[in-house]
Scaffold this motif. Structure first.
Motif, PDB file in Angstrom:
ATOM      1  N   ARG A 132       1.796  26.414 -41.862  1.00 44.68           N
ATOM      2  CA  ARG A 132       2.355  25.932 -43.134  1.00 44.68           C
ATOM      3  C   ARG A 132       2.515  24.416 -43.109  1.00 44.68           C
ATOM      4  O   ARG A 132       2.216  23.730 -44.076  1.00 44.68           O
ATOM      5  CB  ARG A 132       3.724  26.573 -43.383  1.00 44.68           C
ATOM      6  CG  ARG A 132       3.640  28.018 -43.851  1.00 44.68           C
ATOM      7  CD  ARG A 132       5.037  28.611 -43.996  1.00 44.68           C
ATOM      8  NE  ARG A 132       4.976  30.024 -44.343  1.00 44.68           N
ATOM      9  CZ  ARG A 132       6.014  30.841 -44.312  1.00 44.68           C
ATOM     10  NH1 ARG A 132       7.205  30.386 -43.956  1.00 44.68           N
ATOM     11  NH2 ARG A 132       5.888  32.114 -44.640  1.00 44.68           N
ATOM     12  N   GLN A 133       3.006  23.902 -41.971  1.00 43.21           N
ATOM     13  CA  GLN A 133       3.198  22.451 -41.859  1.00 43.21           C
ATOM     14  C   GLN A 133       1.868  21.722 -41.974  1.00 43.21           C
ATOM     15  O   GLN A 133       1.745  20.709 -42.646  1.00 43.21           O
ATOM     16  CB  GLN A 133       3.868  22.103 -40.522  1.00 43.21           C
ATOM     17  CG  GLN A 133       5.363  22.385 -40.526  1.00 43.21           C
ATOM     18  CD  GLN A 133       5.950  22.477 -39.127  1.00 43.21           C
ATOM     19  OE1 GLN A 133       5.228  22.365 -38.137  1.00 43.21           O
ATOM     20  NE2 GLN A 133       7.241  22.694 -39.028  1.00 43.21           N
TER      21      GLN A 133
ATOM     22  N   CYS B  51       0.691  21.728 -45.501  1.00 48.69           N
ATOM     23  CA  CYS B  51       1.479  20.769 -46.305  1.00 48.69           C
ATOM     24  C   CYS B  51       1.003  19.353 -46.037  1.00 48.69           C
ATOM     25  O   CYS B  51       0.792  18.569 -46.954  1.00 48.69           O
ATOM     26  CB  CYS B  51       2.950  20.864 -45.954  1.00 48.69           C
ATOM     27  SG  CYS B  51       3.713  22.327 -46.631  1.00 48.69           S
TER      28      CYS B  51
ATOM     29  N   GLN C 227      -0.698  16.623 -48.466  1.00 47.89           N
ATOM     30  CA  GLN C 227      -0.083  15.301 -48.609  1.00 47.89           C
ATOM     31  C   GLN C 227      -1.161  14.219 -48.476  1.00 47.89           C
ATOM     32  O   GLN C 227      -1.269  13.319 -49.292  1.00 47.89           O
ATOM     33  CB  GLN C 227       0.969  15.139 -47.500  1.00 47.89           C
ATOM     34  CG  GLN C 227       1.921  13.987 -47.716  1.00 47.89           C
ATOM     35  CD  GLN C 227       2.837  14.236 -48.905  1.00 47.89           C
ATOM     36  OE1 GLN C 227       3.471  15.277 -48.990  1.00 47.89           O
ATOM     37  NE2 GLN C 227       2.884  13.316 -49.836  1.00 47.89           N
TER      38      GLN C 227
ATOM     39  N   SER D 194      -1.239  24.084 -52.892  1.00 45.65           N
ATOM     40  CA  SER D 194      -1.102  24.628 -51.542  1.00 45.65           C
ATOM     41  C   SER D 194      -1.021  26.131 -51.704  1.00 45.65           C
ATOM     42  O   SER D 194      -0.175  26.633 -52.419  1.00 45.65           O
ATOM     43  CB  SER D 194       0.169  24.083 -50.923  1.00 45.65           C
ATOM     44  OG  SER D 194       0.600  24.940 -49.928  1.00 45.65           O
TER      45      SER D 194
END
Length: 522
Positions: free
Chosen positions: A338-339, A342, A346, A367
């Motif tokens: 997930r990070q 993200c 970004q 996302s």
């Protein structure tokens, strides 16, 4: 494969008449195969334990191979092909060599066995075959993983190992080994040999007491190996994933350094647990690999535009403790994923000029949502009331909820030994009462888990094709009549829900993990 399958005992492993199964017969088999002298000369590392013995053996083999030795590694079970159990220099034995040694042993035993000395059962035959292979291939070191228990295990024909190891002890195979940690520890300590050094990892007090008692009876110098300090890896990571692997790595380091000392390749006490590790040890620890343990495989059937739309997370955990470790690994892998998504979104956003507007297509999100699905089976001797709550609670503790659980029978039959090319016919009728039991346990757990938000509608397949294949569908789970049908459902779900990435945890049974890998490879 048919010859091997004929050796599978139709008795349950916990049948009381199996007690020790006339252990002394093993010495008759060793004589028939003319292996007495070879085994006594072999420089063996013998490892028992409930959890982590396969990983410990894998690290040990990789370290000694990196030190320049010719290695033989015997482990069980196999996931896809029986040859995985016999590794020479880190590689599964070739088909040609396997067949030559197999028939050599088979023909001798068939010729000499009688009513008094019946053919060995499957695991005994495979252990004897391992000794034959390692003797004929002249390995410098043979690393032998105990199959079950220790005292009456087929690998325990070894009388003079160089060093013994006992990995973490816990509750498994209690129907055979006993209901207390002490009883289980007593069985595992059956591999100790008079005066031969042994190492273990930090254990619960009840287990430790028994190990120490058995060790002192046999003048065994027993030491506890501390978990490896990750700083000693010079910024690299272990080849096997998970915090618990530092425990297994610590044990492997002790086994290797003791083996090197006792075979005259290393001065005594030249390595302690804080001194820098030799380069060969670091290479071994960071390159070790083990199929079906904390393994991530994106579904190869998907178009390459979106390889992350269906990803399988495979771990053959099947005891309460390993379930918890598996749940922690899965949860952390999902969070990391997930990070990453993200941060890549970004970066994607940052790369646009400030006045640039990029419209999203209908139904597209910047996302993707992800849905976690459990694909589970376990043997009916296991207790799902112990396994599944541990899994759910650990995942919930890390903020991960399963949207759906799928329960399926294994494809591999316990009554048949398969090879990498063999899959059983899919049209055989299977008893699904156990899978329905697992489903009931699951529904009760989810029902009683306060505030469990599994967003079950996130994953749906509106497809008449699947009404035939679903045996029973509940709010949080589905029972399928076969594994290939469950995988087809997952693939259809991934196509049908393009805005959602499906992350599937496959666990509960090493057999099933092997079946899934086999199907994905096809």
């Amino acid at each position: 494969m048919d010859a091997l399958s004929s050796l599978i005992s139709q008795k349950s492993r916990a049948d009381p008449s199996n007690s020790g199964l006339k252990f002394e017969l093993l010495f008759d088999y060793v004589k028939i195969l003319d292996l007495e002298e070879s085994i006594s000369r072999m420089k063996i590392i013998h490892v028992a334990g409930t959890k982590g013995k396969g990983s410990t053996c894998t690290f040990t083999e990789a370290i000694l191979r990196n030190c320049g030795f010719r290695t033989g590694l015997f482990t069980s079970p196999h996931l896809i092909d029986v040859r995985e159990r016999f590794r020479l220099d880190g590689v599964d034995i070739s088909e040609e060599k396997f067949l030559a040694y197999f028939w050599w042993c088979w023909d001798r035993l068939k010729e000499k066995c009688s009513d008094d000395i019946p053919m060995p059962n499957l695991f005994r035959f495979l252990a004897l075959l391992a000794f034959k292979i390692f003797a004929a291939e002249r390995v410098d070191v043979a690393i032998m993983e105990v199959g079950l228990g220790g005292k009456f295990d087929a690998t325990n024909v070894v009388q003079t190992p160089v060093v013994c190891g006992i990995s973490s002890l816990g509750y498994d195979h209690m129907e055979i080994l006993g209901n207390t940690l002490g009883a289980i520890a007593g069985e595992k300590a059956g591999i100790f040999k008079k005066g031969v050094p042994a190492f273990t990892v930090p254990q619960p007090e009840e287990a430790m007491q028994v190990l120490e008692e058995k060790a002192s009876q046999l003048d065994v110098p027993l030491q506890v190996a501390n978990p490896l300090d990750s700083k000693l890896l010079n910024g690299l990571h272990l080849g096997l994933v998970g915090d618990h692997q530092y425990i297994n790595a610590g044990l492997a380091i002790k086994l290797c350094s003791t083996w090197l000392q006792r075979t005259g390749h290393l001065e005594a006490d030249s390595m302690d647990q804080t001194s820098p590790l030799p380069r060969q040890f670091i290479n071994g620890l960071t390159t070790a690999t083990l199929q079906g343990r904390a393994q991530i495989i994106p579904d190869p059937s998907f178009d390459l535009e979106s390889p992350g739309d269906l990803v399988f997370y495979l771990d053959g955990a099947h005891s309460p403790e390993s379930m918890e470790v598996c749940a922690k690994w899965f949860s952390l892998a999902i969070k990391e994923d997930r990070q990453q998504s993200c941060s890549s979104n970004q970066e994607h956003d940052n790369s646009r000029t400030s006045n640039e507007l990029v419209p999203l297509n209908p139904g597209e999100t910047s996302s993707k949502d992800s849905a976690q699905i459990l694909l589970f089976n376990c043997m009916s001797v296991r207790d799902p009331q112990l396994l599944l709550p541990r899994l759910v609670k650990t995942c919930v503790g890390h903020g991960i909820n399963f949207n759906k659980a799928l329960f399926v029978p294994n494809m591999s039959l316990y009554t048949k030994v398969g090879s990498s090319s063999s899959l059983p016919p899919s049209d055989s009728i299977v008893d699904l009462s156990w899978q329905l039991t697992l489903q009931r346990v699951w529904e009760n757990i989810i029902g009683s888990e306060r505030g469990y938000n599994n967003n079950a509608d996130l994953v749906s397949v509106e497809n008449k094709d699947h009404t035939e294949t679903i045996v029973k569908s509940c709010e949080n789970s589905v029972v399928f009549s076969s594994l290939p049908l469950a995988i087809k459902w997952l693939r259809d779900a991934a196509k049908h829900n393009r805005s959602v990435r499906l992350q599937v945890l496959v666990t509960g049974s090493l057999h099933m993990v092997g079946d899934v890998i086999k199907l994905l490879r096809k």
